[in-house]
Design a protein around this motif. Structure first.
Motif, mmCIF file in Angstrom:
data_model
loop_
_atom_site.group_PDB
_atom_site.id
_atom_site.type_symbol
_atom_site.label_atom_id
_atom_site.label_comp_id
_atom_site.label_asym_id
_atom_site.label_seq_id
_atom_site.Cartn_x
_atom_site.Cartn_y
_atom_site.Cartn_z
ATOM 1 N N ASN A 1 42.625 18.654 43.795
ATOM 2 C CA ASN A 1 41.550 19.782 43.548
ATOM 3 C C ASN A 1 42.000 21.108 43.211
ATOM 4 O O ASN A 1 41.563 21.407 41.990
ATOM 5 C CB ASN A 1 40.132 19.597 44.217
ATOM 6 C CG ASN A 1 39.592 18.064 44.170
ATOM 7 O OD1 ASN A 1 39.884 17.271 43.137
ATOM 8 N ND2 ASN A 1 38.423 18.015 44.962
ATOM 9 N N VAL B 1 44.123 20.969 40.262
ATOM 10 C CA VAL B 1 43.569 20.678 38.909
ATOM 11 C C VAL B 1 42.797 22.109 38.476
ATOM 12 O O VAL B 1 42.987 22.469 37.365
ATOM 13 C CB VAL B 1 42.311 19.614 38.837
ATOM 14 C CG1 VAL B 1 41.591 19.640 37.688
ATOM 15 C CG2 VAL B 1 43.146 18.347 39.144
ATOM 16 N N VAL C 1 47.703 19.280 33.623
ATOM 17 C CA VAL C 1 47.704 18.254 34.567
ATOM 18 C C VAL C 1 48.311 17.062 34.194
ATOM 19 O O VAL C 1 47.887 16.467 33.099
ATOM 20 C CB VAL C 1 46.355 18.084 35.162
ATOM 21 C CG1 VAL C 1 46.257 17.039 36.100
ATOM 22 C CG2 VAL C 1 45.559 19.240 35.391
ATOM 23 N N PHE D 1 42.656 10.949 38.546
ATOM 24 C CA PHE D 1 41.736 12.103 37.742
ATOM 25 C C PHE D 1 40.624 11.243 37.124
ATOM 26 O O PHE D 1 40.860 10.384 36.491
ATOM 27 C CB PHE D 1 42.812 12.545 36.619
ATOM 28 C CG PHE D 1 42.040 13.679 36.058
ATOM 29 C CD1 PHE D 1 42.517 15.039 36.201
ATOM 30 C CD2 PHE D 1 41.286 13.584 34.847
ATOM 31 C CE1 PHE D 1 42.005 16.113 35.753
ATOM 32 C CE2 PHE D 1 40.945 14.480 34.182
ATOM 33 C CZ PHE D 1 41.115 15.819 34.653
ATOM 34 N N HIS E 1 36.746 15.665 37.754
ATOM 35 C CA HIS E 1 37.813 16.756 37.437
ATOM 36 C C HIS E 1 37.620 17.320 36.262
ATOM 37 O O HIS E 1 38.108 18.613 36.174
ATOM 38 C CB HIS E 1 39.024 16.094 37.757
ATOM 39 C CG HIS E 1 39.432 15.742 38.988
ATOM 40 N ND1 HIS E 1 39.395 14.247 39.280
ATOM 41 C CD2 HIS E 1 39.870 16.228 40.113
ATOM 42 C CE1 HIS E 1 39.601 14.096 40.780
ATOM 43 N NE2 HIS E 1 39.855 15.047 41.371
ATOM 44 N N LEU F 1 38.442 21.533 35.867
ATOM 45 C CA LEU F 1 39.710 21.780 34.904
ATOM 46 C C LEU F 1 39.579 23.030 34.169
ATOM 47 O O LEU F 1 38.323 23.204 33.469
ATOM 48 C CB LEU F 1 39.707 20.436 33.934
ATOM 49 C CG LEU F 1 41.075 20.585 32.971
ATOM 50 C CD1 LEU F 1 42.385 20.441 33.921
ATOM 51 C CD2 LEU F 1 41.018 19.294 32.140
ATOM 52 N N VAL G 1 45.241 17.624 29.629
ATOM 53 C CA VAL G 1 45.794 16.435 30.764
ATOM 54 C C VAL G 1 46.790 15.620 29.875
ATOM 55 O O VAL G 1 46.403 15.311 28.866
ATOM 56 C CB VAL G 1 44.238 15.534 31.210
ATOM 57 C CG1 VAL G 1 44.777 14.546 32.030
ATOM 58 C CG2 VAL G 1 43.317 16.571 31.576
#
Ligand code: ASP
Length: 335
Positions: free
Chosen positions: A233, A236, A242, A268, A272, A276, A282
């Motif tokens: 976490n 992130v 990520v 994920f 999240h 983020l 991502v």
């Protein structure tokens, strides 16, 4: 777009061969090819470029994205393709050595694109062919647990495009998550990070899949800041990128291990998305399992489907550079 001025490219074996000017240039060429394709007549022009050329796709390890993207990239450049996907259909079953098979294929094609479970095969094939009267460029399309250089290039292209209004790749914090020990994708991309200024890596993994010492030594040697952590976490929250990966359990038998299918503490999920950063992205090289929840697909920060499409564009640029280099060499010999 001037195909005669494409950057020089022969074998593509490892990310170690790339420098920053090349990385910038291959991203520019990828972009130019995309733009040319969208112009009236662009598709036809591309198809005429290398219409007398043939590529071999030697893929004896499972592949969906890499195989198809290379195949379509070749077709869009007018390059014919032949393939081997199952070694049981080639003379390897008659105990022909792998290098003899490769030399045979090289007699018929202009470039060999290879994915194999055999450690170092692309490199060995390149060295072997270079010592014959008919050397041919080899592209490493993923070798065992070692390297996946064209995936690293398409990842750089995806990051550069995603951050085009935020200074590109430079200065970003990248969180690599998952099986960092055996992901050839992460290994290759991590090795490219020192070409960019002020990068920071967060290496998030269960203890048994920590990044291998050779890559950590590479990061140390090139003074890339990194932190190994299990705080998913936290990573992130902090990251610009990520980068999720799958457990590479196809290597379990060889490694004498039995891995879990995935690690729920490093999945994920939609939750999240709430922590983020708004401008973060991502990524995932595919194929995904439970580590990346499909419910996150529609978030504009999820770039993995775009990343996958970029694979075809980037590989088209790679093939174009290789074939243009061959053409230039051929012309020089004729002069
Ligand atoms: N497609 C990537 C590779 O071939 C990643 C993966 O398989 O997890 O390495």
């Amino acid at each position: 777009m001037d195909f005669d001025r494409l950057p020089e490219l022969g074998h593509v074996l490892s990310v170690d061969q790339f420098d920053r000017p090349f990385l910038d240039k291959i991203c520019d060429v990828t972009q130019e090819i995309r733009e040319l394709r969208d112009k009236p007549d662009g598709k036809r022009l591309l198809k005429e470029q290398f219409a007398d050329r043939t590529a071999m796709l030697y893929f004896t390890q499972p592949s969906s994205r890499t195989y198809t993207s290379f195949a379509v990239a070749c077709q869009e450049l007018g390059v014919s393709i032949v393939d081997v996907r199952d070694p049981h259909t080639s003379s390897e079953v008659k105990e022909e050595s792998l290098l003899d098979s490769i030399r045979t294929f090289s007699s018929y094609v202009d470039v060999l694109i290879m994915r194999s479970p055999v450690e170092g095969l692309a490199r060995d094939a390149a060295a072997y062919l270079d010592a014959t009267p008919r050397p041919r460029p080899i592209v490493n399309a993923g070798n065992a647990k070692d390297e996946h250089p064209t995936q690293a290039l398409l990842d750089i292209y995806t990051m550069r495009r995603s951050f085009k209004d935020r200074g590109g790749v430079d200065g970003k914090t990248v969180a690599f998550v998952g099986d960092l020990a055996r992901s050839r994708v992460v290994r290759s991309l991590a090795k490219l990070m020192y070409h960019y200024y002020d990068m920071q890596l967060l290496l998030v993994s269960p203890p048994e899949f920590r990044m291998k010492p050779d890559i950590l030594a590479h990061l140390d040697q090139h003074r890339v800041r990194y932190e190994e952590t299990a705080d998913f976490n936290g990573a992130v929250r902090q990251a610009d990128v990520v980068y999720m990966t799958r457990v590479q359990d196809e290597h379990d038998a060889a490694d004498g291990t039995r891995s879990p299918r995935s690690f729920p503490e490093f999945h994920f999920t939609q939750e999240h998305l709430g922590i983020l950063r708004p401008e973060a992205i991502v990524m995932h090289p595919g194929p995904r399992r439970d580590e990346l929840d499909p419910a996150t697909d529609d978030d504009p920060r999820s770039k993995y489907w775009r990343q996958m499409r970029n694979g075809k564009h980037l590989r088209e640029a790679v093939i174009a550079c290789i074939l243009a280099t061959l053409q230039r060499k051929r012309n020089e010999r004729r002069r």
